[in-house]
Motif scaffolding. Structure first.
Motif, PDB file in Angstrom:
ATOM      1  N   CYS A 179      -4.894   2.903  -5.856  1.00 28.17           N
ATOM      2  CA  CYS A 179      -6.037   2.250  -6.498  1.00 28.17           C
ATOM      3  C   CYS A 179      -7.240   2.444  -5.572  1.00 28.17           C
ATOM      4  CB  CYS A 179      -5.732   0.770  -6.714  1.00 28.17           C
ATOM      5  SG  CYS A 179      -7.031  -0.095  -7.611  1.00 28.17           S
ATOM      6  N   CYS A 180      -8.216   3.240  -6.008  1.00 27.91           N
ATOM      7  CA  CYS A 180      -9.350   3.603  -5.161  1.00 27.91           C
ATOM      8  C   CYS A 180     -10.677   3.310  -5.859  1.00 27.91           C
ATOM      9  CB  CYS A 180      -9.296   5.095  -4.832  1.00 27.91           C
ATOM     10  SG  CYS A 180      -7.813   5.585  -3.936  1.00 27.91           S
ATOM     11  N   SER A 181     -11.683   3.053  -5.049  1.00 27.55           N
ATOM     12  CA  SER A 181     -13.037   2.866  -5.571  1.00 27.55           C
ATOM     13  C   SER A 181     -13.573   4.195  -6.079  1.00 27.55           C
ATOM     14  CB  SER A 181     -13.950   2.338  -4.469  1.00 27.55           C
ATOM     15  OG  SER A 181     -15.289   2.291  -4.926  1.00 27.55           O
ATOM     16  N   ASN A 182     -14.311   4.129  -7.177  1.00 25.67           N
ATOM     17  CA  ASN A 182     -14.962   5.333  -7.696  1.00 25.67           C
ATOM     18  C   ASN A 182     -16.482   5.239  -7.525  1.00 25.67           C
ATOM     19  OD1 ASN A 182     -15.874   3.625  -9.702  1.00 25.67           O
ATOM     20  ND2 ASN A 182     -14.480   4.389 -11.257  1.00 25.67           N
ATOM     21  N   GLY A 183     -16.930   4.266  -6.759  1.00 30.92           N
ATOM     22  CA  GLY A 183     -18.351   4.074  -6.532  1.00 30.92           C
ATOM     23  C   GLY A 183     -18.914   2.891  -7.292  1.00 30.92           C
ATOM     24  N   CYS A 184     -18.177   2.391  -8.266  1.00 34.64           N
ATOM     25  CA  CYS A 184     -18.610   1.219  -9.022  1.00 34.64           C
ATOM     26  C   CYS A 184     -17.417   0.318  -9.349  1.00 34.64           C
ATOM     27  CB  CYS A 184     -19.324   1.631 -10.297  1.00 34.64           C
ATOM     28  SG  CYS A 184     -20.047   0.233 -11.181  1.00 34.64           S
ATOM     29  N   GLY A 185     -16.332   0.909  -9.848  1.00 32.41           N
ATOM     30  CA  GLY A 185     -15.107   0.179 -10.168  1.00 32.41           C
ATOM     31  C   GLY A 185     -13.952   0.746  -9.369  1.00 32.41           C
ATOM     32  N   HIS A 186     -12.744   0.535  -9.861  1.00 33.93           N
ATOM     33  CA  HIS A 186     -11.534   1.058  -9.221  1.00 33.93           C
ATOM     34  C   HIS A 186     -10.671   1.742 -10.263  1.00 33.93           C
ATOM     35  CE1 HIS A 186     -12.777  -1.782  -6.130  1.00 33.93           C
ATOM     36  NE2 HIS A 186     -12.080  -1.020  -5.296  1.00 33.93           N
ATOM     37  N   LEU A 213     -15.540   0.045 -14.259  1.00 33.51           N
ATOM     38  CA  LEU A 213     -14.396  -0.655 -14.820  1.00 33.51           C
ATOM     39  C   LEU A 213     -13.363  -0.863 -13.737  1.00 33.51           C
ATOM     40  CD1 LEU A 213     -13.918   1.446 -18.095  1.00 33.51           C
ATOM     41  CD2 LEU A 213     -14.952  -0.816 -17.901  1.00 33.51           C
ATOM     42  N   GLU A 214     -12.670  -1.971 -13.786  1.00 32.48           N
ATOM     43  CA  GLU A 214     -11.568  -2.240 -12.870  1.00 32.48           C
ATOM     44  C   GLU A 214     -10.283  -1.844 -13.574  1.00 32.48           C
ATOM     45  OE1 GLU A 214     -11.842  -3.085  -9.700  1.00 32.48           O
ATOM     46  OE2 GLU A 214     -14.014  -3.172  -9.885  1.00 32.48           O
ATOM     47  N   LEU A 215      -9.844  -0.591 -13.373  1.00 31.61           N
ATOM     48  CA  LEU A 215      -8.676  -0.060 -14.060  1.00 31.61           C
ATOM     49  C   LEU A 215      -7.388  -0.265 -13.272  1.00 31.61           C
ATOM     50  CD1 LEU A 215     -10.303   3.233 -15.387  1.00 31.61           C
ATOM     51  CD2 LEU A 215      -9.964   1.070 -16.604  1.00 31.61           C
ATOM     52  N   CYS A 216      -7.480  -0.814 -12.060  1.00 33.50           N
ATOM     53  CA  CYS A 216      -6.300  -1.143 -11.260  1.00 33.50           C
ATOM     54  C   CYS A 216      -6.680  -2.274 -10.311  1.00 33.50           C
ATOM     55  CB  CYS A 216      -5.785   0.078 -10.500  1.00 33.50           C
ATOM     56  SG  CYS A 216      -6.990   0.860  -9.405  1.00 33.50           S
ATOM     57  N   SER A 217      -5.653  -2.917  -9.765  1.00 29.53           N
ATOM     58  CA  SER A 217      -5.905  -4.042  -8.854  1.00 29.53           C
ATOM     59  C   SER A 217      -5.010  -3.960  -7.628  1.00 29.53           C
ATOM     60  CB  SER A 217      -5.678  -5.360  -9.593  1.00 29.53           C
ATOM     61  OG  SER A 217      -4.348  -5.421 -10.067  1.00 29.53           O
ATOM     62  N   GLY A 218      -4.920  -2.793  -7.043  1.00 31.83           N
ATOM     63  CA  GLY A 218      -4.074  -2.557  -5.879  1.00 31.83           C
ATOM     64  C   GLY A 218      -3.144  -1.394  -6.150  1.00 31.83           C
ATOM     65  N   ASP A 219      -2.658  -0.774  -5.093  1.00 35.65           N
ATOM     66  CA  ASP A 219      -1.797   0.405  -5.228  1.00 35.65           C
ATOM     67  C   ASP A 219      -0.582   0.144  -6.102  1.00 35.65           C
ATOM     68  OD1 ASP A 219      -3.540   1.739  -3.568  1.00 35.65           O
ATOM     69  OD2 ASP A 219      -2.181   1.816  -1.860  1.00 35.65           O
ATOM     70  N   GLN A 254       0.840  -1.191   0.000  1.00 34.68           N
ATOM     71  CA  GLN A 254       0.000   0.000   0.000  1.00 34.68           C
ATOM     72  C   GLN A 254       0.871   1.236   0.000  1.00 34.68           C
ATOM     73  OE1 GLN A 254      -3.028   0.215   2.970  1.00 34.68           O
ATOM     74  NE2 GLN A 254      -3.794  -1.827   2.541  1.00 34.68           N
ATOM     75  N   LYS A 255       0.419   2.252  -0.696  1.00 37.64           N
ATOM     76  CA  LYS A 255       1.142   3.522  -0.744  1.00 37.64           C
ATOM     77  C   LYS A 255       0.559   4.470   0.304  1.00 37.64           C
ATOM     78  CE  LYS A 255       2.150   3.030  -5.637  1.00 37.64           C
ATOM     79  NZ  LYS A 255       1.911   3.577  -6.978  1.00 37.64           N
ATOM     80  N   PRO A 256       1.342   5.464   0.720  1.00 37.03           N
ATOM     81  CA  PRO A 256       0.871   6.406   1.744  1.00 37.03           C
ATOM     82  C   PRO A 256      -0.372   7.172   1.298  1.00 37.03           C
ATOM     83  CG  PRO A 256       3.225   6.655   1.371  1.00 37.03           C
ATOM     84  CD  PRO A 256       2.712   5.743   0.308  1.00 37.03           C
ATOM     85  N   GLY A 257      -1.123   7.630   2.265  1.00 33.19           N
ATOM     86  CA  GLY A 257      -2.316   8.426   1.999  1.00 33.19           C
ATOM     87  C   GLY A 257      -3.567   7.574   1.996  1.00 33.19           C
ATOM     88  N   SER A 258      -4.680   8.250   1.839  1.00 38.37           N
ATOM     89  CA  SER A 258      -5.987   7.591   1.804  1.00 38.37           C
ATOM     90  C   SER A 258      -6.668   7.888   0.484  1.00 38.37           C
ATOM     91  CB  SER A 258      -6.870   8.127   2.933  1.00 38.37           C
ATOM     92  OG  SER A 258      -6.272   7.915   4.172  1.00 38.37           O
ATOM     93  N   CYS A 259      -7.620   7.056   0.164  1.00 39.63           N
ATOM     94  CA  CYS A 259      -8.418   7.315  -1.029  1.00 39.63           C
ATOM     95  C   CYS A 259      -9.385   8.457  -0.735  1.00 39.63           C
ATOM     96  CB  CYS A 259      -9.203   6.069  -1.424  1.00 39.63           C
ATOM     97  SG  CYS A 259      -8.158   4.759  -2.099  1.00 39.63           S
ATOM     98  N   PRO A 260      -9.654   9.294  -1.744  1.00 40.20           N
ATOM     99  CA  PRO A 260     -10.640  10.358  -1.532  1.00 40.20           C
ATOM    100  C   PRO A 260     -12.027   9.772  -1.301  1.00 40.20           C
ATOM    101  CG  PRO A 260      -9.903  10.310  -3.821  1.00 40.20           C
ATOM    102  CD  PRO A 260      -9.104   9.293  -3.079  1.00 40.20           C
ATOM    103  N   GLU A 261     -12.884  10.559  -0.688  1.00 37.28           N
ATOM    104  CA  GLU A 261     -14.260  10.105  -0.469  1.00 37.28           C
ATOM    105  C   GLU A 261     -14.950   9.880  -1.806  1.00 37.28           C
ATOM    106  OE1 GLU A 261     -16.719  12.224   2.288  1.00 37.28           O
ATOM    107  OE2 GLU A 261     -14.997  12.713   3.545  1.00 37.28           O
ATOM    108  N   ILE A 262     -15.800   8.879  -1.835  1.00 36.20           N
ATOM    109  CA  ILE A 262     -16.558   8.587  -3.052  1.00 36.20           C
ATOM    110  C   ILE A 262     -17.693   9.597  -3.144  1.00 36.20           C
ATOM    111  CG2 ILE A 262     -17.976   6.871  -4.218  1.00 36.20           C
ATOM    112  CD1 ILE A 262     -16.407   4.743  -2.612  1.00 36.20           C
ATOM    113  N   PRO A 263     -17.834  10.260  -4.301  1.00 42.09           N
ATOM    114  CA  PRO A 263     -18.919  11.246  -4.443  1.00 42.09           C
ATOM    115  C   PRO A 263     -20.276  10.594  -4.164  1.00 42.09           C
ATOM    116  CG  PRO A 263     -17.444  11.320  -6.339  1.00 42.09           C
ATOM    117  CD  PRO A 263     -17.051  10.127  -5.509  1.00 42.09           C
ATOM    118  N   THR A 264     -21.157  11.341  -3.504  1.00 47.50           N
ATOM    119  CA  THR A 264     -22.485  10.807  -3.177  1.00 47.50           C
ATOM    120  C   THR A 264     -23.460  10.965  -4.333  1.00 47.50           C
ATOM    121  OG1 THR A 264     -23.082  12.911  -2.156  1.00 47.50           O
ATOM    122  CG2 THR A 264     -22.211  11.201  -0.710  1.00 47.50           C
ATOM    123  N   VAL A 265     -23.118  11.779  -5.300  1.00 44.98           N
ATOM    124  CA  VAL A 265     -23.980  11.988  -6.462  1.00 44.98           C
ATOM    125  C   VAL A 265     -23.347  11.297  -7.661  1.00 44.98           C
ATOM    126  CG1 VAL A 265     -24.999  13.716  -7.995  1.00 44.98           C
ATOM    127  CG2 VAL A 265     -24.725  14.207  -5.557  1.00 44.98           C
ATOM    128  N   GLY A 266     -24.133  10.486  -8.354  1.00 49.08           N
ATOM    129  CA  GLY A 266     -23.618   9.798  -9.535  1.00 49.08           C
ATOM    130  C   GLY A 266     -22.798   8.584  -9.156  1.00 49.08           C
TER     131      GLY A 266
END
Length: 71
Positions: free
Chosen positions: A45-52, A30-36, A13-25
């Motif tokens: 590699c962060c969730s976007n609300g549906c994929g990563h 798509l799974e564009l990554c599979s881990g940091d 894992q890389k330093p930092g946290s994933c940003p909050e997932i937007p509540t709208v939309g």
């Protein structure tokens, strides 16, 4: 675990946290990554609300990580 900037991060894992997932939309389902480790440089590699996807991490007190060019 590795030590970076006096903080410990779990291996793979890389330093930092994933940003909050937007509540709208929903992000792209798509799974564009599979881990940091699958993201370039300091991106995580962060969730976007549906994929990563690779995203800039957030740090407490900072919106984006500091890089060598920021100093």
């Amino acid at each position: 675990m590795r030590k970076e900037n006096t903080l410990l991060w779990p291996e793979g894992q890389k330093p930092g946290s994933c940003p909050e997932i937007p509540t709208v939309g929903v992000g792209f389902c798509l799974e564009l990554c599979s881990g940091d480790e699958s993201c370039s440089e300091n991106m995580k590699c962060c969730s976007n609300g549906c994929g990563h996807e690779c995203t800039l991490p957030v740090f407490e007190g900072h919106l984006t990580p500091l890089t060598h060019s920021d100093t």
